[in-house]
Structures are given as structure tokens and as C-alpha cells.
Design an enzyme around this catalytic site. Structure first.
Site, PDB file in Angstrom:
ATOM      1  N   LYS A 201     -22.290 -43.333  28.240  1.00  0.00           N
ATOM      2  CA  LYS A 201     -23.234 -44.397  28.477  1.00  0.00           C
ATOM      3  C   LYS A 201     -23.195 -45.392  26.984  1.00  0.00           C
ATOM      4  O   LYS A 201     -23.869 -44.702  26.038  1.00  0.00           O
ATOM      5  CB  LYS A 201     -24.760 -44.161  28.974  1.00  0.00           C
ATOM      6  CG  LYS A 201     -25.602 -45.402  29.073  1.00  0.00           C
ATOM      7  CD  LYS A 201     -26.780 -45.045  29.702  1.00  0.00           C
ATOM      8  CE  LYS A 201     -27.587 -46.335  30.006  1.00  0.00           C
ATOM      9  NZ  LYS A 201     -29.078 -45.920  30.338  1.00  0.00           N
ATOM     10  N   LYS A 253     -20.356 -45.790  31.916  1.00  0.00           N
ATOM     11  CA  LYS A 253     -21.172 -46.885  32.051  1.00  0.00           C
ATOM     12  C   LYS A 253     -21.155 -47.970  30.698  1.00  0.00           C
ATOM     13  O   LYS A 253     -21.490 -47.278  29.882  1.00  0.00           O
ATOM     14  CB  LYS A 253     -22.691 -46.664  32.548  1.00  0.00           C
ATOM     15  CG  LYS A 253     -23.744 -47.738  32.520  1.00  0.00           C
ATOM     16  CD  LYS A 253     -25.046 -47.132  33.045  1.00  0.00           C
ATOM     17  CE  LYS A 253     -25.856 -48.218  33.127  1.00  0.00           C
ATOM     18  NZ  LYS A 253     -27.319 -47.821  33.133  1.00  0.00           N
TER      19      LYS A 253
HETATM   20  C1  PBG Z   1     -31.957 -46.797  31.669  1.00  0.00           C
HETATM   21  C2  PBG Z   1     -30.908 -47.538  32.499  1.00  0.00           C
HETATM   22  C3  PBG Z   1     -30.463 -48.865  32.031  1.00  0.00           C
HETATM   23  C4  PBG Z   1     -29.442 -49.031  33.132  1.00  0.00           C
HETATM   24  C5  PBG Z   1     -29.595 -48.043  34.055  1.00  0.00           C
HETATM   25  N1  PBG Z   1     -30.536 -46.813  33.581  1.00  0.00           N
HETATM   26  C6  PBG Z   1     -30.539 -49.701  30.987  1.00  0.00           C
HETATM   27  C7  PBG Z   1     -30.834 -49.328  29.731  1.00  0.00           C
HETATM   28  O1  PBG Z   1     -30.183 -48.232  29.275  1.00  0.00           O
HETATM   29  O2  PBG Z   1     -31.175 -50.006  28.790  1.00  0.00           O
HETATM   30  C8  PBG Z   1     -28.515 -50.366  33.169  1.00  0.00           C
HETATM   31  C9  PBG Z   1     -28.316 -50.695  34.678  1.00  0.00           C
HETATM   32  C10 PBG Z   1     -27.873 -51.850  34.457  1.00  0.00           C
HETATM   33  O3  PBG Z   1     -27.570 -52.921  33.884  1.00  0.00           O
HETATM   34  O4  PBG Z   1     -27.321 -52.466  35.586  1.00  0.00           O
HETATM   35  N2  PBG Z   1     -32.779 -46.067  32.551  1.00  0.00           N
END
Ligand code: PBG
Length: 328
Positions: A201, A253
Site C-alpha cells: 500500500k 493499492k
Molecule cells: C485506510 C484506507 C485508505 C483507503 C482504504 N483504506 C486511505 C488511506 O490510507 O489514507 C483508501 C481507499 C481509496 O482511496 O479509495 N484505512
């Protein structure tokens, strides 16, 4: 190569002659069963609340959330990923662990609605529940405390499993999170609850609209725990570690700016690979379509196909329901 005056003998275009032939030789496809719909539920709402940066996506009430999950079953989707937005936040994100916290209540609601018709997944992270907006608890000097956060994730995993979830999605990028969550689930005899690990991520600008979707309180960034966009090898390392720690599915992601990472992870692991087609990817295409600059529906399907072609077995996408309808 060419026969006198007759042009090329090898003609790849032959396989593109008719729609039936193109369909027959297509290497990749997208099917509703491979799509997971992220859903937001907000405590205290009486009406669904639109998210301006994500046209067509809403924060649900508990009752409209159930209806959206029932529709997902109808459409043959693979699953839903639930995110909760609490009325009150605090420094430790206690609403994430509270059995009557919004996300835990929503899990029970949705599982009661869909039964085994759908894989019900939940975000396992503190950021929606903390007043500082970070994915973990902080040390006295304001750093994200990895190991104290792990203890909170273990409790959150138990609470979500107790609420009935099928699969948890640890998304906070703490070291060791998958192992701790697996141990906590097993110790509570939830050996059947599976883990979708947010493995690679990245600290991404493409999460921007999501921060509105969950009323994020974050100041600053997540660069001490989410990955540097420059690194693909490290993404594979994170995925391999998560498999070792017990992840059932690993995820990359965002998706579109990281198609190479999806491919490398797919080639490196022996579990299913998911990719998250994130909020910023959704917002870009929707904004261009709203301006008449891009043909929306084919662009959506091309996007999902590209993520599949890169190697994702499962895609989390805000277009899941619509794509399933288009694919019918
Ligand atoms: C954190 C989380 C995020 C997203 C999913 N889970 C945001 C982040 O890490 O700031 C992002 C999902 C998206 O942008 O569609 N719980």
C-alpha cells in the site's frame, strides 16, 4: 514474410475480424464474481450522504447499507468491503474496538442481510476512528507506534470476527500486522475468518477523495508507514512477508499507477492477488466523463480489464455494481 504482390501472409488482424472471434480469443476477462464493492456507513445518518469528490458514491445509513449489500448479492459480486465513520473519534480509536461501534454493528447488519451470498469484508485500521487520523496510536512525541498499534489491531480483529465478518482487511501498514491478526483470530477460535492483507500500500495522492468519504482528520501524511511510490521490489517483499504471516489474499493499492507491482506480486506469490482501484482513480475518470472528455462506460471496463491483465484476481472498485450491470 510476403508473397509476391499479395502482401503479408501473417495477418494478426484475422483474429480481430468479428466480435465472436475477438471474444473467443480474449486472453483476459472481467467477471462480477471478481469484483468487491467498498461501502461506507456513517453513524447517526438518517439519509445517505453524497460524497462530492466521488460522484455516485455515498455514505450509507445502516439501512441503506443493507440494501446496497443485498443488491451486490443480486449482481453476483464477489464481496463488499465495509468502512465505518463514527460520530466520535479519540486518540486511540476506541470506536473501532467497541462492539457497538458503527463498523461492528454494520458487519452484523450486512451478514444478517446477505448470509453466505457474499463475502463480507471489513477494513481493519484505526484511521477512521482516531482524532488525529493516523492508522495507529501515537507515541508521546507524535510518531505512529507500531507495536502498540498491533495490540489494538488484535482487539479490532476479535471485535470484527465476533460481529460475524468473513474476511478482515488490515490496511494500516504496520509491521507484523498480519501475524498479530491471525493469532488473535485463531486464539478466539475464528480460524475460518480469512485475511485480505493490504500488503503493498503506497503513500498515494490517489487516496485524496477517500479522505472526504471517511471525514478523515489526518494532518500531514502517512509516509512513515505506507510505501514509497518509487519501490516495486519492496512491494513484493511486503507481499511475501504477509503470505508468510498468514495472509489468505494479498493486495496492491492503488491499482493504476502500480500495474507493474501487481504483475510482480502475482508472479511471486501462490495466493490470490487483489488490487484496489482507489478513490482518486474513480474520481479522475468520473470528472473527465462529466466534462464529456471521455466515454465513461468503455473507459470503466477498460480500466478493470487492465487491472486484471496486470495480474489481479480480485478488484476492489467503486464501479463494482455498475460494471456487473454492464457485463450482463
Ligand atoms: C485506510 C484506507 C485508505 C483507503 C482504504 N483504506 C486511505 C488511506 O490510507 O489514507 C483508501 C481507499 C481509496 O482511496 O479509495 N484505512
Amino acid at each position: 514474410m510476403t508473397t509476391d504482390g499479395l502482401g503479408p501472409t501473417i495477418r494478426p488482424r484475422r483474429l480481430r475480424t468479428t466480435a465472436a472471434l475477438r471474444r473467443m480469443v480474449a486472453e483476459t476477462s472481467v467477471e462480477p464474481r471478481q469484483l468487491v464493492l467498498p461501502l461506507f456507513v456513517r453513524e447517526g445518518l438518517t439519509e445517505p450522504q453524497p460524497i462530492s469528490s466521488m460522484p455516485g458514491v455515498v455514505q450509507h445509513t445502516r439501512s441503506t447499507l443493507k440494501a446496497a449489500a443485498a443488491e451486490a448479492v443480486e449482481l453476483g459480486l464477489g464481496g463488499v468491503m465495509l468502512f465505518g465513520i463514527p460520530e466520535h473519534k479519540d486518540a486511540t480509536g476506541s470506536g473501532a474496538i467497541d462492539p457497538s461501534g458503527i463498523l461492528n454493528l454494520a458487519i452484523t447488519d450486512v451478514v444478517a442481510e446477505v448470509g453466505d451470498g457474499l463475502t463480507v469484508m471489513s477494513d481493519l485500521c484505526l484511521d477512521e476512528f482516531t482524532d488525529h487520523g493516523h492508522c495507529g496510536v501515537l507515541t508521546a512525541d507524535g510518531k505512529v507506534d507500531n507495536d502498540r498499534t498491533l495490540a489494538a489491531y488484535a482487539e479490532m480483529a476479535r471485535a470484527q470476527a465476533h460481529a460475524g465478518v468473513d474476511m478482515v482487511g488490515p490496511s494500516g501498514m504496520m509491521d507484523g500486522q498480519v501475524a498479530v491478526v491471525r493469532d488473535a483470530l485463531d486464539a478466539a477460535e475464528h480460524t475460518d475468518v480469512s485475511i485480505l492483507a493490504y500488503s503493498a500500500k503506497y503513500a498515494s495522492a490517489f487516496f485524496g477523495p477517500f479522505r472526504e468519504a471517511v471525514d478523515s482528520s489526518l494532518q500531514g501524511d502517512r509516509r512513515t508507514y505506507q510505501q514509497d511510490s518509487a519501490n516495486a521490489i519492496e512491494g513484493v517483499r511486503e507481499a511475501l512477508l504477509d503470505v508468510e504471516e498468514g495472509a489468505d489474499i494479498v493486495m496492491v493499492k492503488p491499482a493504476l499507477a502500480y500495474l507493474d507491482v501487481i504483475r510482480q506480486v502475482r508472479d511471486a506469490v501462490d495466493v490470490p492477488v487483489a488490487a484496489y482501484n482507489v478513490s482518486g482513480e474513480y474520481a479522475m475518470l468520473e470528472a473527465a466523463a462529466a466534462n464529456g472528455w471521455i466515454d465513461r462506460e468503455p473507459a470503466i471496463l477498460e480500466t478493470l480489464l487492465a487491472i486484471r491483465r496486470a495480474g489481479a484476481d480480485v478488484i476492489l472498485t467503486y464501479w463494482a455494481a455498475e460494471a456487473a450491470r454492464l457485463l450482463r
